[in-house]
Scaffold this active site. Structure first.
Site, short mmCIF file in Angstrom:
data_model
loop_
_atom_site.label_atom_id
_atom_site.label_comp_id
_atom_site.label_asym_id
_atom_site.label_seq_id
_atom_site.Cartn_x
_atom_site.Cartn_y
_atom_site.Cartn_z
N GLU A 174 0.66 -1.32 0.02
CA GLU A 174 0.05 -0.02 0.05
C GLU A 174 0.82 1.25 0.03
O GLU A 174 0.57 2.25 -0.64
CB GLU A 174 -0.83 0.07 1.13
CG GLU A 174 -2.11 -0.99 1.11
CD GLU A 174 -2.88 -0.63 -0.06
OE1 GLU A 174 -2.83 0.30 -0.88
OE2 GLU A 174 -3.87 -1.92 -0.50
N LEU A 190 11.47 5.07 -7.71
CA LEU A 190 9.97 4.95 -7.50
C LEU A 190 9.36 6.40 -7.32
O LEU A 190 8.32 6.58 -7.20
CB LEU A 190 9.87 3.84 -6.58
CG LEU A 190 8.31 3.29 -6.31
CD1 LEU A 190 7.91 2.89 -7.70
CD2 LEU A 190 8.28 2.24 -5.27
N TYR A 209 -6.34 6.94 4.10
CA TYR A 209 -6.27 5.88 2.85
C TYR A 209 -5.60 4.64 3.33
O TYR A 209 -6.58 3.65 3.37
CB TYR A 209 -6.01 6.32 1.61
CG TYR A 209 -5.66 4.90 0.60
CD1 TYR A 209 -6.76 4.50 0.26
CD2 TYR A 209 -4.43 4.35 0.67
CE1 TYR A 209 -6.75 3.21 -0.56
CE2 TYR A 209 -4.16 3.37 -0.01
CZ TYR A 209 -5.24 2.59 -0.88
OH TYR A 209 -5.05 1.53 -1.42
N ASP A 240 -9.55 6.16 -2.60
CA ASP A 240 -8.13 6.50 -3.31
C ASP A 240 -8.79 7.25 -4.60
O ASP A 240 -10.06 7.59 -4.68
CB ASP A 240 -7.24 5.20 -3.28
CG ASP A 240 -7.88 4.34 -4.40
OD1 ASP A 240 -9.11 4.46 -4.76
OD2 ASP A 240 -7.10 3.50 -5.24
N CYS A 285 -13.37 1.59 -15.05
CA CYS A 285 -13.87 2.94 -14.93
C CYS A 285 -12.68 3.64 -14.98
O CYS A 285 -12.28 4.54 -14.07
CB CYS A 285 -14.52 3.24 -13.54
SG CYS A 285 -15.78 4.75 -13.67
#
Length: 354
Positions: free
Chosen positions: A33, A76, A116, A134, A188
């Site tokens: 995460e 990253l 989150y 998110d 979506c």
DNA sequence: AAAGCGGGGGG
DNA sequence: CCCCCAGCTTT
């Protein structure tokens, strides 16, 4: 059929096969995460695999040096995530006997874990009925339920959190949360979503009103400031000079070549007259060679860097670099240090030829 | 409430 | 080439 049933049905037959979906261990979910914050799965996946390989447990991560963690994180981006990750690993390993907290409320206290991520870990690992919000969730909810409040406004954040909790399948928070995020990521999508085959087509407010392209609504972005960087690439007896970035700016704690920042782009003549350069050292003009004629443009979300690399072939390392601000290293050892992508790209092109 | 923080991919 | 993506901390 309820919104959450349709969503979970879609997920069960369309979800991707991802390594962190094979476990409910908080360490692995937390790691994934943090890595996936503002990061696409395709970009984060190889990093996740390398981290799990290198640090099988939170204790292994806690025992590593920050430099090693940053090196593994190199490329990253948003490096504060790596620094906070390491800080939290040490905290969990040393203060909590390696056990992550089990509730949203306690998880949120960890450094680098916000609303989150705390919701994600609490629901995925422990099925706690808390809703994740998110970027994917903003998009799905704003379109299906036709909410046009800006998602990055204070009211929008509250409104979407409330809506997300209202729509949550409280018995199956783990699967539901992963389902709505996966649906946003794969179906979506931001551009060209698959409305034709969408299970929510009939009730989707945005689709029915032709507002798919407009939603979700976001407020204006931050302005980009241009900066001019001049790096000193010292070449001498197989050695070079690097420095670690300190303070709170970009690339904190990563390494780079000695940096001279200028107001605007400078020619060689101008550069050699720069106050900050002269203050550092004096070098005969013929020893200085500009590596890239045109400045390399390196664009970040809030910065545009125009960068020149000045190669200085010296008979010996100037005494100016023998302070604690700098490190004199063997040229080939530069690959051991965590550096920004910009520096990594330069090193790949420049082979420190003698 | 607003600013700062990276880098990659798509059109 | 420009435009898009977006969670947490600090100010």
């Amino acid at each position: 059929m309820k919104f959450y049933n349709l969503l979970i049905d879609w997920y069960l037959s369309n979800q991707r096969d991802l390594p962190w979906r094979k476990t409910k261990q908080p360490y692995h979910i937390w790691l994934s995460e943090i890595m996936l914050q503002q990061t696409r799965v395709a970009q984060g996946l190889p990093y996740y695999l390398r981290f799990v390989e290198e640090f099988p447990s939170v204790f292994d991560l806690a025992e590593a040096s920050e430099e090693k963690v940053l090196k593994l994180w190199q490329g990253l981006g948003y490096y504060s995530r790596a620094r906070n990750l390491h800080f939290t690993a040490k905290y969990v390993a040393n203060e909590l006997n390696g056990k992550f907290p089990h509730t949203y409320k306690e998880l949120k206290k960890l450094k680098g874990v916000g609303d989150y991520t705390a919701s994600a870990i609490a629901s995925i690992c422990f099925n706690e009925p808390v809703a994740v919000v998110d970027g994917n969730v903003y998009r799905v909810l704003s379109r299906v339920f036709g909410v046009d409040t800006p998602i990055n406004s204070t009211e929008g954040i509250k409104e979407f959190k409330n809506l997300a909790e209202e729509k949550l399948d409280k018995e199956n928070a783990s699967v539901y949360n992963q389902a709505i995020m996966e649906f946003g990521a794969l179906h979506c999508k931001p551009k060209n979503p698959y409305c034709i085959t969408c299970p929510f087509q009939a009730e989707c407010v945005a689709f029915q009103q032709g507002k798919i392209e407009e939603l979700p609504i976001k407020l204006k972005k931050t302005k980009v400031k241009t900066k001019h960087f001049n790096y000193l690439v010292v070449v001498s007896e197989g050695k070079t000079v690097i420095q670690q970035r300190r303070g709170n700016g970009i690339w904190k704690n990563l390494y780079q070549f000695p940096l001279i920042e200028t107001e605007k782009e400078v020619s060689k003549t101008q550069f050699l007259k720069e106050e900050n350069f002269l203050q550092l050292l004096s070098v005969p003009a013929e020893k200085v060679n500009l590596f890239n004629k045109k400045p390399i443009k390196h664009v970040l979300s809030h910065r545009k860097l125009m960068v020149k690399f000045w190669v200085m072939d010296l008979p010996e390392i100037s005494s100016a670099f023998k302070t604690k601000e700098f490190e004199v290293i063997q040229q080939e050892n530069i690959r051991l240090y965590p550096v920004p992508v910009l520096i990594e790209k330069f090193i790949e092109q420049f082979y420190f030829n003698k």
